[in-house]
Write an enzyme that holds these catalytic residues in place. Structure first.
Site, PDB file in Angstrom:
ATOM      1  N   ASP A  54       0.955  -1.205  -0.012  1.00 32.00           N
ATOM      2  CA  ASP A  54      -0.035   0.021  -0.053  1.00 32.00           C
ATOM      3  C   ASP A  54       0.899   1.105  -0.077  1.00 32.00           C
ATOM      4  O   ASP A  54       1.810   1.486   0.750  1.00 32.00           O
ATOM      5  CB  ASP A  54      -0.917   0.065   1.410  1.00 32.00           C
ATOM      6  N   TYR A  59       2.639  10.149   0.593  1.00 30.94           N
ATOM      7  CA  TYR A  59       3.713   9.579   1.323  1.00 30.94           C
ATOM      8  C   TYR A  59       5.277  10.095   0.764  1.00 30.94           C
ATOM      9  O   TYR A  59       5.737   9.737  -0.236  1.00 30.94           O
ATOM     10  CB  TYR A  59       3.632   8.184   1.299  1.00 30.94           C
ATOM     11  N   LYS A  85      -3.515   5.883  -3.642  1.00 30.21           N
ATOM     12  CA  LYS A  85      -4.559   6.815  -3.156  1.00 30.21           C
ATOM     13  C   LYS A  85      -4.865   8.013  -4.083  1.00 30.21           C
ATOM     14  O   LYS A  85      -3.649   8.477  -4.821  1.00 30.21           O
ATOM     15  CB  LYS A  85      -4.419   7.404  -2.002  1.00 30.21           C
TER      16      LYS A  85
END
Length: 340
Positions: A54, A59, A85
Site C-alpha cells: 500500500d 507519502y 490513493k
C-alpha cells in the site's frame, strides 16, 4: 495467524492477504530512509512472502510511490497487489528554494492541491501510474477527505459534494473498465464512514488508527455499518504510530504525536498483560483487529528488513484466548470487541 492467508475485500472481488506492507515510512514519515534501506526493505518483504503493498502520492510527496514502483515493476505483475490513493494533485513549487517538507522528514519537493473532481481523480490516478511505473493498480483509495485535513464543515461538505458529483464517477468508470478492482476511502476520524455511505457505495475503508489496542470507538457505529453494507476494512496505523510496537518507552508516539501520560499508562497495562501470557505487545496489536469480521488486512510499515521479518513473526505468534479475556476483564479493551 497465517500472514498470507487471503480474505475477500468487502463487496469487491479482490482477495487480499491479511498482512501487507504499508508505504508511509518509505516516504520518510518521522525518519529518514536511505535508498539502499528502502530497496533492502522491499526486497526482504518480497523474499519473505509479502504480496500486498500500500502506498500513496502523499507519502513523501511521491517518494513512496517511486520507491515501491521501482521495485515492483520488476516483479511478475500477477503475483502482487498494490493500492494507492487519489485526492491530491502534485505540481512543482513556485519557489523551489523556499520549499519546506513539513510533515515529512524528507521526501520530494512538490506542492499539492486537493482535488476530488472527475478530472482531479483521473489526473491523480494517471500520475500515480507514472510514478509507480505500472500501467494499472489493483485498488484506489479516496485520501484524506476529513476534518483532520480540511478542518471546517463547509470545506469538508464542499469536497464531499465534489467527490459525489464528479470524482466518484471517475472511480466507478475505472472499476467498470477493469482498470481497478476495488474502491475505498481512507478514514482518520470518527463520523466520516456514515457520511461517505450517505453519498456513495464503497467496497471498503482504510481505517487509520481508529481500531487498535489503543481505541475501539469505531465499534459503536462505523464497524457495524460496514458489516451491514458489506464493506471491508483495511487497518492502517495498527501500532497507533508506534507505542503498541515499542511499548511505553520515552518518546513513544501515539496517533502521530507524543503519547500523553494517560496513553503511556494504558499501553503499559496492556503490555503487562501480554507479558503474563508470554506474548509480545506488538503481536497482540497486529492480530487484534483481524478478529473483527469486517477487517480484511493490516498494513504495518517498515524501514529496514529486520522490521519486516519481525512483523511477519509477530503475525505467526500464537496468542492464548485467555489474554483477550484478561484485557477485557481489566477494562483495557472493550468487552464487545470480537476476539477468539
Amino acid at each position: 495467524m497465517d500472514p498470507f492467508a487471503r480474505r475477500k475485500l468487502g463487496s469487491s472481488d479482490v482477495m487480499l492477504p491479511i498482512f501487507g506492507l504499508g508505504g508511509a515510512p518509505l516516504g520518510e514519515l518521522f525518519t529518514r530512509v536511505s535508498e539502499a534501506d528502502s530497496r533492502a526493505t522491499l526486497e526482504a518483504a518480497w523474499a519473505d512472502g509479502v504480496r500486498y503493498f500500500d502506498t500513496a502520492p502523499w507519502y513523501g510527496r511521491g517518494q513512496s510511490e517511486h520507491r515501491m514502483g521501482r521495485f515492483l515493476y520488476q516483479q511478475p505483475r500477477n503475483e502482487f497487489l498494490i493500492s494507492t490513493k487519489v485526492g491530491r494533485v502534485f505540481t512543482a513549487p513556485a519557489r523551489p528554494e523556499e520549499f519546506e517538507t513539513g510533515f515529512w522528514s524528507g521526501g520530494l519537493h512538490f506542492d499539492h492541491r486537493f482535488d476530488y473532481s472527475y478530472d482531479g481523480i483521473m489526473r491523480a490516478y494517471e500520475d500515480s501510474l507514472q510514478r509507480l511505473g505500472l500501467n494499472r493498480v489493483d485498488i484506489l483509495i479516496i485520501h484524506d477527505l476529513d476534518f483532520w485535513h480540511h478542518e471546517t464543515e463547509p470545506l469538508v461538505s464542499a469536497y464531499l459534494a465534489q467527490l459525489a458529483t464528479g470524482g466518484y464517477r471517475a472511480l466507478v468508470e475505472l472499476k467498470e473498465a477493469g482498470a481497478i478492482g476495488a474502491i475505498g476511502a481512507g478514514i482518520n476520524e470518527l463520523g466520516m464512514i456514515p457520511r461517505f455511505f450517505e453519498l456513495m457505495d464503497l467496497d471498503f475503508f482504510l481505517v487509520a488508527l481508529r481500531y487498535t489496542l489503543g481505541e475501539q470507538d469505531t465499534l459503536d457505529v462505523e464497524l457495524p455499518l460496514c458489516v451491514e453494507r458489506d464493506a471491508g476494512i483495511i487497518i492502517g496505523g495498527v501500532f497507533s504510530s508506534g507505542i503498541y510496537a515499542t511499548g511505553p518507552v520515552p518518546g513513544a508516539k501515539y496517533n502521530y504525536a507524543d503519547a500523553s501520560p494517560e496513553e503511556m499508562e494504558r499501553a503499559g497495562k496492556i503490555e503487562a498483560v501480554c507479558k503474563r501470557h508470554g506474548v509480545p505487545l506488538a503481536a497482540a496489536a497486529l492480530q487484534f483487529p483481524l478478529h473483527h469480521p469486517a477487517v480484511t488486512s493490516v498494513i504495518p510499515g517498515a524501514v529496514n528488513p529486520d522490521q519486516v521479518a519481525a512483523n511477519i513473526a509477530l503475525m505467526r505468534h500464537a496468542i492464548p484466548n485467555d489474554l483477550w479475556a484478561e484485557l477485557k476483564a481489566e477494562g483495557l479493551i472493550r468487552s464487545d470487541a470480537p476476539t477468539p
